[in-house]
Write a protein that holds these residues in place. Structure first.
Motif, PDB file in Angstrom:
ATOM      1  N   ARG A  69      29.693   2.868 -49.866  1.00 27.87           N
ATOM      2  CA  ARG A  69      29.338   2.095 -48.676  1.00 27.87           C
ATOM      3  C   ARG A  69      30.484   1.209 -48.210  1.00 27.87           C
ATOM      4  NH1 ARG A  69      24.587  -1.709 -49.350  1.00 27.87           N
ATOM      5  NH2 ARG A  69      25.524  -2.902 -47.693  1.00 27.87           N
ATOM      6  N   ILE A  74      33.536   1.008 -42.272  1.00 22.87           N
ATOM      7  CA  ILE A  74      32.585  -0.092 -42.171  1.00 22.87           C
ATOM      8  C   ILE A  74      33.098  -1.206 -41.274  1.00 22.87           C
ATOM      9  CG2 ILE A  74      33.325  -1.576 -44.109  1.00 22.87           C
ATOM     10  CD1 ILE A  74      30.096  -1.248 -44.783  1.00 22.87           C
ATOM     11  N   ALA A  75      34.407  -1.285 -41.098  1.00 22.67           N
ATOM     12  CA  ALA A  75      34.966  -2.407 -40.349  1.00 22.67           C
ATOM     13  C   ALA A  75      35.012  -2.163 -38.845  1.00 22.67           C
ATOM     14  CB  ALA A  75      36.359  -2.730 -40.871  1.00 22.67           C
ATOM     15  N   GLY A 131      17.563   5.568 -38.497  1.00 24.16           N
ATOM     16  CA  GLY A 131      17.185   4.159 -38.456  1.00 24.16           C
ATOM     17  C   GLY A 131      18.342   3.213 -38.175  1.00 24.16           C
ATOM     18  N   VAL A 132      19.440   3.746 -37.635  1.00 23.85           N
ATOM     19  CA  VAL A 132      20.547   2.860 -37.256  1.00 23.85           C
ATOM     20  C   VAL A 132      20.076   1.947 -36.121  1.00 23.85           C
ATOM     21  CG1 VAL A 132      22.833   2.789 -36.158  1.00 23.85           C
ATOM     22  CG2 VAL A 132      22.372   4.434 -37.992  1.00 23.85           C
ATOM     23  N   PRO A 133      20.133   0.640 -36.318  1.00 21.55           N
ATOM     24  CA  PRO A 133      19.591  -0.282 -35.302  1.00 21.55           C
ATOM     25  C   PRO A 133      20.555  -0.544 -34.146  1.00 21.55           C
ATOM     26  CG  PRO A 133      20.299  -1.517 -37.243  1.00 21.55           C
ATOM     27  CD  PRO A 133      20.608  -0.080 -37.513  1.00 21.55           C
ATOM     28  N   PHE A 134      20.725   0.452 -33.312  1.00 16.54           N
ATOM     29  CA  PHE A 134      21.557   0.277 -32.116  1.00 16.54           C
ATOM     30  C   PHE A 134      20.946  -0.782 -31.195  1.00 16.54           C
ATOM     31  CE2 PHE A 134      22.894   4.843 -32.802  1.00 16.54           C
ATOM     32  CZ  PHE A 134      24.256   4.597 -32.904  1.00 16.54           C
ATOM     33  N   ALA A 158      26.010  -1.528 -32.197  1.00 17.32           N
ATOM     34  CA  ALA A 158      25.094  -2.356 -32.983  1.00 17.32           C
ATOM     35  C   ALA A 158      25.805  -3.687 -33.195  1.00 17.32           C
ATOM     36  CB  ALA A 158      24.765  -1.678 -34.311  1.00 17.32           C
ATOM     37  N   ARG A 159      25.545  -4.627 -32.321  1.00 14.60           N
ATOM     38  CA  ARG A 159      26.296  -5.886 -32.279  1.00 14.60           C
ATOM     39  C   ARG A 159      27.789  -5.580 -32.397  1.00 14.60           C
ATOM     40  NH1 ARG A 159      22.003  -9.359 -35.712  1.00 14.60           N
ATOM     41  NH2 ARG A 159      20.392  -9.194 -34.130  1.00 14.60           N
ATOM     42  N   GLN A 161      29.085  -4.673 -35.153  1.00 13.78           N
ATOM     43  CA  GLN A 161      29.155  -4.039 -36.476  1.00 13.78           C
ATOM     44  C   GLN A 161      28.725  -2.582 -36.409  1.00 13.78           C
ATOM     45  OE1 GLN A 161      27.496  -7.467 -36.194  1.00 13.78           O
ATOM     46  NE2 GLN A 161      27.067  -7.811 -38.343  1.00 13.78           N
ATOM     47  N   GLN A 164      29.755  -0.447 -39.404  1.00 14.11           N
ATOM     48  CA  GLN A 164      28.951  -0.764 -40.592  1.00 14.11           C
ATOM     49  C   GLN A 164      27.621  -0.023 -40.537  1.00 14.11           C
ATOM     50  OE1 GLN A 164      26.890  -4.496 -40.655  1.00 14.11           O
ATOM     51  NE2 GLN A 164      26.898  -4.640 -42.881  1.00 14.11           N
ATOM     52  N   GLN A 165      26.942  -0.119 -39.402  1.00 12.58           N
ATOM     53  CA  GLN A 165      25.608   0.474 -39.330  1.00 12.58           C
ATOM     54  C   GLN A 165      25.652   1.997 -39.386  1.00 12.58           C
ATOM     55  OE1 GLN A 165      22.901  -1.289 -39.845  1.00 12.58           O
ATOM     56  NE2 GLN A 165      24.340  -2.973 -40.091  1.00 12.58           N
ATOM     57  N   LEU A 168      26.450   2.868 -43.014  1.00  8.51           N
ATOM     58  CA  LEU A 168      25.301   2.697 -43.896  1.00  8.51           C
ATOM     59  C   LEU A 168      24.284   3.822 -43.671  1.00  8.51           C
ATOM     60  CD1 LEU A 168      24.830  -1.179 -43.978  1.00  8.51           C
ATOM     61  CD2 LEU A 168      25.937   0.294 -45.657  1.00  8.51           C
ATOM     62  N   TYR A 171      25.782   6.708 -45.471  1.00  5.17           N
ATOM     63  CA  TYR A 171      25.748   6.390 -46.911  1.00  5.17           C
ATOM     64  C   TYR A 171      24.328   6.547 -47.468  1.00  5.17           C
ATOM     65  CZ  TYR A 171      25.014   2.874 -50.660  1.00  5.17           C
ATOM     66  OH  TYR A 171      24.613   2.194 -51.780  1.00  5.17           O
TER      67      TYR A 171
END
Lengths: 637, 247
Positions: A69, A74-75, A131-134, A158-159, A161, A164-165, A168, A171
């Protein structure tokens, strides 16, 4: 060896579909009999591991981090492009394709880029299903923004980030396969050699970074998803652990390295504050949607920004590029920042910065709206720079961010080495000489979710591989090779740290092979790099032994590889006498200072074949054929 | 600035360790805490000594790799900040700090300040996902999610998995980490199908990995670099008991 890009025939829009149909398949019952090694667990590696695991292959996944992860995808902050046209603003697969080809300054393959644009729409569907919270509109639909030089709003986010989302999401899908047993996860393993048997990539040698022991893994095919080589410049926006080692070791085993001089400099990063600095922090270019870039009109104007009246400010991007304004592509924005600083109009203590100002945006939109859009970025800036962007403009300067070059791959993402596939930033194929914002996430996931499951099946189904174990001589030879190099590193017992040597290399690269390159600067680099490499091998200090966790030993090995790779990057830049995208040769510019391509001589991919350290590599050229888009001078005026 | 450090040194997983004293000289206020340690390590390497092992990667507070105790507080005393984003301008010349690895049974020390956090991966493997294979997902806009729900899910999903919550907790509980993933997925329509099994399996895994129970001290929320709220744990408990009753 002649380079065969294996681009399917037929109309552009049909190539991928017809290629998928023509590709061989592996029977579901047989898939578990085939082992696939995937090195790297960023967006490309994790999405490939989960997808291939779901299909039933026996997947071995490796990463240098302590958990998959944490891979550097992620950055990524800003977002991911997709040709959904949810905003009804004229987007389409063709337009995303066209923008990417043009943004890449006509140095990418049309067929690959079209496939990327086609896959983009599926990526969003897939990630939402995970479930990626876009970000959403009030009505529950997905929100989009315009990003990095695009005139349509096609960026999902997603904000701040998004990377990252998305990572994840990939991952988690991969962890589901780990639980099922179809993916075996090997964290804290560094790939240090590629094993070839009968000319096919059949395995890897890794060092267990916790115990220090060497380990051997055998497979039917190997996928590298090991990211880019931005840290060759020492300071970059990449994670401090990012490195070229896996790709470089594969190159030394025969894989061609393509267009290494295509590096991207991101225009909005927090400026360098001192020698201690270990990395540079990017501020998402979404900030340019509302922030205005300026410098004082007059040289050496050191007044507080608030004291400089409007009439004495130069909003140089808005002035020079009225139709794109602050949203010009990254290479153009970076070069202009360098120019105004070279003119002596840079701001801050070092004079190597420009202002990114939100005063007008806060007046127009209000503090809360600006905070909603950029709050986390402002917070991050304040932590690092110690200034409040709500009150005074941010100071920004370009920094190395992404590398478009990478291992050469054909349309199937396979390198010239049979069975060695290369995904994501580690390959070269989709971004040409300049990557557009929010396209890296798209490419990593397209390669892993939607390309490799088809092309790898085709390779496996159509290739006979010898049944071997890790006792094969080729594994022993490779492990000995790795061990010798480590012994050599430990034996030097010199007085300079790997970091000090890396910093020196970075300085050579930034000064000579950075935002503006000349014949003289590149030749100078080609003298200095081998000298520094020589010094490294006589004077590096790596205390301790190899049989335990040793970050310094890992680091020394990566710097050693960079000292070889840097020479190739500089040589490629010297050989390509044109300017294109992020590669700016001062000798080749238009009268108003824009990059001037030389299509007659350089409409090709430069793929380099290793001939030995310090030896001149062989150059192979893959001609780029534009059937659909006619290369023209890029204009963002 | 001059900074005095007392650092836990431990050569490997199965050996004892001890505190050693170091002094960082010429510390610039613009340095991050990790850059200050880089400088200490440079000096150690030059002397032929083994540098202090600590983990870090992105150095912009998002990968979750870095983290250790600074004088008893995970990531140090600045709220909402990972140790890579903690800057020396927050401190004074002559300050002293004690650096220790995360202390938790489920996070064995590997070396110096580096611990093994693979237990977090195994908690995710127990159900921290939606079971959807690649391909065939329906159009993304066919799943409508209100902005407030999406925002709340994002609040939970922001967890970077650094382990500070475990290190801060007197019980070494992983409740904040686990509950953040459970809450993220239970809020969204995509997470409904497996809602019951997810919470049961993840909670069970959390226990078998050797993490302690939550006793609602709130230390985890206080040190979380991403500000993950204690409400996630309440949600997890509610989800858990609902699932127990349903199954």
């Amino acid at each position: 060896m002649a380079l065969d890009s294996k681009i399917p025939s037929g109309p552009l829009a049909d190539k991928w579909d017809s290629h998928k149909f023509a590709s061989k398949l592996v029977n579901p019952a047989n898939r578990r009999k085939h082992t696939v090694i995937i090195v790297g667990t960023g967006l490309a590696g994790a999405s490939a591991a989960s997808s291939l695991g779901e299909l039933g292959y026996n997947v071995l996944s490796f990463c240098i981090q302590d958990s998959p992860r944490r891979a550097h995808s992620i950055a990524a902050q800003g977002g991911i492009n997709a040709a959904k046209n949810y905003q009804n603003d004229g987007d389409s697969v063709y337009r995303l394709f066209y923008d990417t080809i043009k943004g890449g300054d006509y140095r990418a393959r049309e067929a690959n880029v079209y496939r990327l644009a086609q896959s983009s729409v599926n990526i969003i569907d897939q990630c939402v299903a995970q479930g990626v919270p876009f970000a959403r509109e009030y009505g529950g639909h997905l929100d989009n923004r315009s990003f990095g030089g695009a005139q349509v709003s096609r960026t999902f986010y997603a904000r701040g980030q998004t990377g990252q989302q998305l990572l994840l999401g990939a991952y988690q899908s991969m962890q589901r396969q780990v639980a099922k047993g179809s993916v075996k996860q090997f964290a804290q393993r560094e790939m240090l050699d590629l094993v070839l048997i009968n000319g096919q990539a059949r395995g890897i040698i890794v060092r267990n970074l916790v115990t220090g022991q060497m380990e051997r893994y055998v497979a039917d095919a190997v996928c590298l998803a090991t990211g880019g080589y931005g840290t060759v410049y020492y300071l970059s926006t990449n994670a401090v652990g990012s490195n070229v080692t896996a790709a470089w070791r594969a190159h030394k085993r025969g894989a061609y390295f393509a267009n290494p001089c295509f590096t991207q400099i991101h225009p909005t990063c927090i400026p360098v504050s001192g020698e201690h600095q270990s990395k540079l922090t990017l501020m998402s270019e979404s900030l340019r949607n509302d922030g205005r870039v300026w410098v004082p009109k007059n040289n050496g104007d050191k007044r507080n920004p608030a004291d400089i009246p409007e009439s004495e400010r130069d909003y140089y991007l808005e002035r020079k590029y009225p139709s794109f304004g602050n949203l010009v592509p990254r290479d153009v924005a970076s070069r202009n920042a360098k120019q105004v600083c070279d003119d002596g109009r840079g701001v801050g203590e070092s004079g190597l910065a420009v202002y990114l100002d939100f005063k007008d945006a806060i007046q127009r939109l209000g503090h809360d709206v600006v905070a909603g859009r950029y709050g986390n970025l402002f917070e991050m800036y304040e932590k690092i720079a110690g200034e409040d962007p709500y009150k005074s403009p941010m100071r920004m300067y370009p920094a190395i961010h992404y590398t478009m070059g990478g291992l050469w791959v054909d349309y199937n993402l396979m390198s010239n080495v049979q069975g060695l596939h290369v995904l994501g930033e580690a390959n070269f194929s989709d971004h040409g000489a300049n990557r557009l914002g929010a396209s890296a996430l798209m490419q990593g996931l397209a390669d892993g979710y939607f390309v490799i499951p088809y092309t790898l099946a085709h390779y496996i189904a159509g290739t006979k591989v010898e049944k071997v174990t890790t006792d094969h001589d080729a594994f022993k030879e490779a492990e000995d090779n790795v061990q010798q190099r480590i012994n050599k590193l430990l034996a030097v017992k010199g007085s300079k740290t790997p970091r000090a040597l890396h910093r020196e290399l970075g300085q050579i690269m930034w000064d000579n092979v950075g935002m503006a390159r000349t014949d003289a600067s590149l030749k100078d680099a080609l003298v200095k790099i081998p000298k520094l490499r020589e010094e490294f091998w006589h004077n590096v200090s790596v205390p301790g032994d190899q049989n335990s966790l040793s970050k310094n030993l890992e680091y020394a090995g990566r710097v050693a590889d960079y000292l070889e790779f840097a020479e190739l990057l500089a040589l490629d830049a010297l050989t390509r006498t044109e300017s294109c995208g992020g590669h700016f040769r001062e000798e080749s510019q238009t009268p108003d200072g824009e990059a001037q391509r030389d299509d007659d001589n350089f409409t090709h991919v430069s793929a380099w074949e290793f001939q030995g350290v310090g030896q001149k590599p062989n150059l192979h050229k893959e001609p780029l054929v534009f059937e659909e888009v006619h290369p023209s001078q890029r204009s963002y005026k | 600035m001059r900074i005095h450090l007392t650092v836990w040194r431990q050569a490997g997983p199965n050996v004892g360790g001890a505190f050693h004293a170091y002094t960082a000289e010429n510390v610039s206020p613009d340095m991050s805490f990790l850059e200050m340690l880089d400088v200490v390590n440079e000096q150690l390497i030059k002397k032929g000594e083994e540098p202090i092992a600590f983990d870090s990667d992105c150095r912009e507070g998002i990968c979750g790799t870095c983290g250790f105790m600074i004088s008893g507080i995970p990531h140090g005393s600045q709220p909402h900040t990972t140790v890579c984003q903690l800057h020396m301008r927050k401190f004074n010349d002559g300050d002293s700090f004690t650096l220790e690895p995360w202390r938790a049974k489920a996070f064995p020390v590997l070396k110096d300040l580096v611990v093994d956090r693979s237990a977090f991966d195994r908690i995710i493997q127990a159900g921290g996902y939606t079971s959807v294979n690649t391909g065939g997902a329906k159009d993304a806009n066919n799943i409508l999610i209100g902005k407030d729900i999406a925002d709340a899910a994002m609040d939970s999903a922001e967890c970077i998995g650094c382990g500070a919550c475990v290190a801060a907790c007197k019980n070494a509980s992983a409740a904040l980490f686990t509950s953040a993933k459970i809450t993220h997925l239970s809020l969204l329509p995509q997470g409904q199908v497996e809602r019951t099994t997810r919470v049961l399996n993840m909670v069970e895994r959390m226990d078998t990995e050797g993490f302690g129970s939550c006793s609602n001290e709130g230390e985890c929320e206080a040190v979380c670099p991403k500000g993950i709220s204690l409400k996630n744990i309440a949600t997890m408990n509610k989800e858990f008991w609902k699932a127990v009753l349903q199954s």
